[in-house]
Design a protein around this motif. Sequence first.
Motif, PDB file in Angstrom:
ATOM      1  N   ALA A 209       0.762  -1.372  -0.672  1.00 23.56           N
ATOM      2  CA  ALA A 209      -0.239   0.204  -0.051  1.00 23.56           C
ATOM      3  C   ALA A 209       1.149   1.473  -0.289  1.00 23.56           C
ATOM      4  O   ALA A 209       0.452   2.087  -0.619  1.00 23.56           O
ATOM      5  CB  ALA A 209      -0.858  -0.025   0.974  1.00 23.56           C
ATOM      6  N   HIS A 210       1.976   0.988   0.377  1.00 16.60           N
ATOM      7  CA  HIS A 210       3.252   2.614   0.745  1.00 16.60           C
ATOM      8  C   HIS A 210       4.072   2.516   0.406  1.00 16.60           C
ATOM      9  O   HIS A 210       4.870   3.439   0.328  1.00 16.60           O
ATOM     10  CB  HIS A 210       2.785   2.982   2.920  1.00 16.60           C
ATOM     11  CG  HIS A 210       1.450   2.554   2.824  1.00 16.60           C
ATOM     12  ND1 HIS A 210       0.120   3.803   3.118  1.00 16.60           N
ATOM     13  CD2 HIS A 210       0.451   2.150   3.922  1.00 16.60           C
ATOM     14  CE1 HIS A 210      -0.526   3.651   3.286  1.00 16.60           C
ATOM     15  NE2 HIS A 210      -1.131   2.583   3.935  1.00 16.60           N
ATOM     16  N   GLY A 211       4.514   0.743  -0.231  1.00 17.49           N
ATOM     17  CA  GLY A 211       6.140   0.842  -0.432  1.00 17.49           C
ATOM     18  C   GLY A 211       6.647   0.693   0.354  1.00 17.49           C
ATOM     19  O   GLY A 211       5.896   0.680   1.843  1.00 17.49           O
ATOM     20  N   PRO A 212       8.292   0.343   0.546  1.00 13.97           N
ATOM     21  CA  PRO A 212       9.212  -0.290   1.930  1.00 13.97           C
ATOM     22  C   PRO A 212       9.338   1.221   2.637  1.00 13.97           C
ATOM     23  O   PRO A 212       9.381   2.493   2.230  1.00 13.97           O
ATOM     24  CB  PRO A 212       9.934  -0.339   0.629  1.00 13.97           C
ATOM     25  CG  PRO A 212      10.214   0.431  -0.201  1.00 13.97           C
ATOM     26  CD  PRO A 212       8.554   0.043  -0.854  1.00 13.97           C
TER      27      PRO A 212
ATOM     28  N   ASN B 259       1.495  -8.639  -4.718  1.00 16.65           N
ATOM     29  CA  ASN B 259       1.629  -9.970  -4.395  1.00 16.65           C
ATOM     30  C   ASN B 259       0.916 -10.683  -5.460  1.00 16.65           C
ATOM     31  O   ASN B 259      -0.525 -10.138  -6.584  1.00 16.65           O
ATOM     32  CB  ASN B 259       0.895  -9.988  -3.478  1.00 16.65           C
ATOM     33  CG  ASN B 259       1.381  -9.650  -2.370  1.00 16.65           C
ATOM     34  OD1 ASN B 259       2.888  -9.597  -2.078  1.00 16.65           O
ATOM     35  ND2 ASN B 259       1.376  -9.586  -1.355  1.00 16.65           N
ATOM     36  N   ALA B 260       1.383 -11.787  -6.105  1.00 11.24           N
ATOM     37  CA  ALA B 260       0.520 -12.769  -6.965  1.00 11.24           C
ATOM     38  C   ALA B 260      -0.810 -13.650  -6.605  1.00 11.24           C
ATOM     39  O   ALA B 260      -0.606 -13.515  -5.445  1.00 11.24           O
ATOM     40  CB  ALA B 260       1.967 -13.498  -7.903  1.00 11.24           C
ATOM     41  N   GLU B 261      -1.527 -13.419  -7.687  1.00 10.82           N
ATOM     42  CA  GLU B 261      -2.421 -14.079  -7.048  1.00 10.82           C
ATOM     43  C   GLU B 261      -2.755 -15.557  -6.339  1.00 10.82           C
ATOM     44  O   GLU B 261      -2.937 -16.409  -5.467  1.00 10.82           O
ATOM     45  CB  GLU B 261      -3.978 -14.212  -8.447  1.00 10.82           C
ATOM     46  CG  GLU B 261      -4.404 -12.842  -8.526  1.00 10.82           C
ATOM     47  CD  GLU B 261      -5.140 -12.785  -9.473  1.00 10.82           C
ATOM     48  OE1 GLU B 261      -5.774 -14.090  -9.879  1.00 10.82           O
ATOM     49  OE2 GLU B 261      -5.866 -11.765 -10.140  1.00 10.82           O
ATOM     50  N   ASP B 262      -1.123 -15.918  -7.213  1.00  9.35           N
ATOM     51  CA  ASP B 262      -1.388 -17.441  -7.022  1.00  9.35           C
ATOM     52  C   ASP B 262       0.001 -17.910  -5.674  1.00  9.35           C
ATOM     53  O   ASP B 262       0.652 -18.554  -5.564  1.00  9.35           O
ATOM     54  CB  ASP B 262      -0.740 -18.529  -7.670  1.00  9.35           C
ATOM     55  CG  ASP B 262       0.749 -17.827  -9.047  1.00  9.35           C
ATOM     56  OD1 ASP B 262       0.559 -16.915  -8.817  1.00  9.35           O
ATOM     57  OD2 ASP B 262       0.867 -18.605  -9.808  1.00  9.35           O
ATOM     58  N   GLY B 263       0.404 -16.458  -5.452  1.00 11.45           N
ATOM     59  CA  GLY B 263       1.363 -16.226  -3.687  1.00 11.45           C
ATOM     60  C   GLY B 263       2.461 -16.069  -4.379  1.00 11.45           C
ATOM     61  O   GLY B 263       3.011 -16.135  -5.779  1.00 11.45           O
TER      62      GLY B 263
END
Length: 411
Positions: A361-364, A398-402
């Motif tokens: 959401a906000h970056g590292p 994040n990827a949908e499958d992890g």
Amino acid sequence: MRVRLPRWAGPLAVKAAVFITVMCCALAALLGVLVHVSVTNQTVGKARELALGRLASATTAFETGDTLGAGVRVDPPGLPRSLRELALGGERGTVVADHRGRPTMWAAGPVDRGRVLAVEVDYSQQARTIDGLDRAILWSSALAIGVTVLAGAFAVTRVTRRLHATAGVARRISVGDLDARVGDPRTKDPDRPQDEVAVVAAALDSMASSLQGKLLAEQRFTADVAHELRTPLTGLHAAAELLPPGRPTELVRDRVAALRTLTEDLLEISRLESGRERSELDTESLAALADRVVRGSAGDTEVVVVRDAVVETDRRRLERVLGNLVANAHKHGRGPVVLTVDGRVVTVRDHGEGYPEYLVAHGPQRFRTEGGAKGHGLGLTIALGQAEVLGARLTFTNAEDGGAVARLTLP
């Protein structure tokens, strides 16, 4: 489809314009009705007095047997039915009605043997006067509404423009431009009246100045600490090299190396946050650069070239970005780690638990941890800062499958 309003026409301006228009229309209608009723009553009253006066004179002439004047007749065929019935009932009255295609004021009263004596007065001039008045009221009301709406819209849009400027400065501050200021002229002159927009602008400028001062102090502190650590770490490293071989020596050397890396990372972040870093451009093949990064990294990383591209970029900084992304994928994620080159887009993906929600959401953020999880250190922060120096866009999803996905889009 969402309608995009121009910058000056925000919801506040629309609501204000509608409110002003409605109030102007209501006021104009009220005043118009009052003027119309007042003038009509006066005009009709004068015409009624004239008609009743002539009826009285005609009744006297009829009773004495004198000649009736023009417009005076007994039981005329055009007399309105309501007025005839009133006169037959023994009353005198008046009524306005169309007769022979023109407005006419009738006055009637009873005479002998159930007959009605009526007076006919031309009402055309009075009707034209009232019609002209109504038209004048409509035109003047429309002109007044137009002028009022334009003046109100001008006044409101001046406020909304200032609000848009203030919001624009707030957005610039939120993305890191701490030099941005509203600079409202009203805040610079204490003798000028301070409206609400000027108060908000002054508060925003004050907040930006305070925030900038705190961040600059933090940057100076970080840089000073890193510089001060360099000298003792250099001596500690030299002393560690003199220790006899053995497991304790290896542990000491490993911790010293980690401290030296942390110190260099802090110095690099300080330079990036100062905004003085400039890229040195050169022509590079992304596929070849990706291979070099993977060969120099720890861990098994697969390189997939969908479409190679030759870009003009700073090779050292780009290698730093990709190296940090690959190192973070191995350290905080799980294999397989895949680096994909697709034109000017380079993607680094692992198959671990993915990035934390706050990072997506906000970056590292430096050394941040959440929910007891292990933090991401400085690697991603440095990667993001170097990407900004390159003019590239670095996003974290994040990827949908992890798995975590870092996508670098080069200009």
